[in-house]
Design a protein around this motif. Sequence first.
Motif, PDB file in Angstrom:
ATOM      1  N   ALA A 135       0.424   5.080  -8.399  1.00 12.00           N
ATOM      2  CA  ALA A 135       0.098   6.430  -8.859  1.00 12.00           C
ATOM      3  C   ALA A 135       0.796   6.789 -10.167  1.00 12.00           C
ATOM      4  CB  ALA A 135       0.452   7.452  -7.777  1.00 12.00           C
ATOM      5  N   ARG A 136       1.866   6.098 -10.463  1.00  8.84           N
ATOM      6  CA  ARG A 136       2.568   6.363 -11.728  1.00  8.84           C
ATOM      7  C   ARG A 136       2.054   5.467 -12.859  1.00  8.84           C
ATOM      8  NH1 ARG A 136       6.836   7.019  -7.748  1.00  8.84           N
ATOM      9  NH2 ARG A 136       7.342   9.228  -7.689  1.00  8.84           N
ATOM     10  N   LEU A 137       1.018   4.667 -12.560  1.00  3.72           N
ATOM     11  CA  LEU A 137       0.364   3.788 -13.541  1.00  3.72           C
ATOM     12  C   LEU A 137       1.322   2.778 -14.156  1.00  3.72           C
ATOM     13  CD1 LEU A 137      -1.860   6.463 -15.296  1.00  3.72           C
ATOM     14  CD2 LEU A 137      -2.412   5.071 -13.306  1.00  3.72           C
ATOM     15  N   THR A 169      -5.682   6.384  -6.848  1.00  3.30           N
ATOM     16  CA  THR A 169      -5.623   5.237  -7.742  1.00  3.30           C
ATOM     17  C   THR A 169      -5.788   3.965  -6.922  1.00  3.30           C
ATOM     18  OG1 THR A 169      -3.214   5.135  -7.616  1.00  3.30           O
ATOM     19  CG2 THR A 169      -4.150   6.387  -9.442  1.00  3.30           C
ATOM     20  N   VAL A 170      -6.510   3.006  -7.461  1.00  2.16           N
ATOM     21  CA  VAL A 170      -6.733   1.720  -6.807  1.00  2.16           C
ATOM     22  C   VAL A 170      -6.441   0.634  -7.836  1.00  2.16           C
ATOM     23  CG1 VAL A 170      -8.439   0.211  -5.717  1.00  2.16           C
ATOM     24  CG2 VAL A 170      -8.508   2.690  -5.310  1.00  2.16           C
ATOM     25  N   PHE A 201       0.877  -1.166   0.000  1.00  3.18           N
ATOM     26  CA  PHE A 201       0.000   0.000   0.000  1.00  3.18           C
ATOM     27  C   PHE A 201       0.913   1.214   0.000  1.00  3.18           C
ATOM     28  CE2 PHE A 201      -2.156   3.361   2.379  1.00  3.18           C
ATOM     29  CZ  PHE A 201      -3.260   3.547   1.573  1.00  3.18           C
ATOM     30  N   ASN A 202       0.864   1.986  -1.073  1.00  3.02           N
ATOM     31  CA  ASN A 202       1.720   3.165  -1.214  1.00  3.02           C
ATOM     32  C   ASN A 202       0.914   4.438  -1.069  1.00  3.02           C
ATOM     33  OD1 ASN A 202       3.969   1.659  -1.973  1.00  3.02           O
ATOM     34  ND2 ASN A 202       3.514   1.826  -4.135  1.00  3.02           N
ATOM     35  N   TRP A 203       1.547   5.441  -0.544  1.00  2.00           N
ATOM     36  CA  TRP A 203       1.031   6.792  -0.681  1.00  2.00           C
ATOM     37  C   TRP A 203       2.211   7.644  -1.086  1.00  2.00           C
ATOM     38  CZ3 TRP A 203       1.488   4.111   3.745  1.00  2.00           C
ATOM     39  CH2 TRP A 203       2.243   4.636   4.776  1.00  2.00           C
ATOM     40  N   ILE A 204       1.978   8.494  -2.056  1.00  2.00           N
ATOM     41  CA  ILE A 204       3.056   9.271  -2.651  1.00  2.00           C
ATOM     42  C   ILE A 204       2.731  10.747  -2.544  1.00  2.00           C
ATOM     43  CG2 ILE A 204       4.315   9.770  -4.778  1.00  2.00           C
ATOM     44  CD1 ILE A 204       3.637   6.927  -5.686  1.00  2.00           C
ATOM     45  N   ASP A 205       3.711  11.507  -2.128  1.00  2.00           N
ATOM     46  CA  ASP A 205       3.593  12.957  -2.175  1.00  2.00           C
ATOM     47  C   ASP A 205       3.998  13.341  -3.589  1.00  2.00           C
ATOM     48  OD1 ASP A 205       4.057  15.698  -2.167  1.00  2.00           O
ATOM     49  OD2 ASP A 205       4.636  15.700  -0.058  1.00  2.00           O
TER      50      ASP A 205
END
Length: 124
Positions: free
Chosen positions: A71-73, A66-67, A3-7
Motif C-alpha cells: 500500500a505504500r508502493l 493495491t495488488v 499478504f498485508n492489510w494496513i489500517d
Amino acid sequence: MKFNWIDLDTGAVNSVMYSDPGGMSVGQWHHVAVSRLSNTVRLYVDGVLVNSLNAGSIARSDKPLTVGVNARLTQDFDGYLEDLRITKETALYSAVEYQVPEGNLNNDANTVLLIGFDGEPGAT
C-alpha cells in the motif's frame, strides 16, 4: 510471500506470510489464494494451506486496493498475474486443501471483482 492489510488511518500493519526454504519455482505458475472466514485469514499456495492467523475485525476502508505492490508502493511484485477474483460472503478456499482451478476464473453470484490478465507476458 506476504499478504498485508494496513489500517491507513492508524498505520497498523497486519500480515499473513509464507516462506518456502526452497523458494517458489521460477518460471512456473502458482495459484495463490487468500480467504477470510470469520476472523481467520488463510493463505494457500497451489491448493495447500500454508499459513493462517486470527485477524480479528477487519474494518472497511475507502482507501484504494493495491495488488502486486504494498500500500505504500515500496515493494513491487516481480512476476505475472493471470486472474484476480474478489468475492463476498463465500469463502471459496476454506479447507486445508482444495482443487486448484484450471483455466480462467468465472463470475459467480458473489463475485465483486474479476480481472483476467490474458495475453502475452508483459502485454497490457
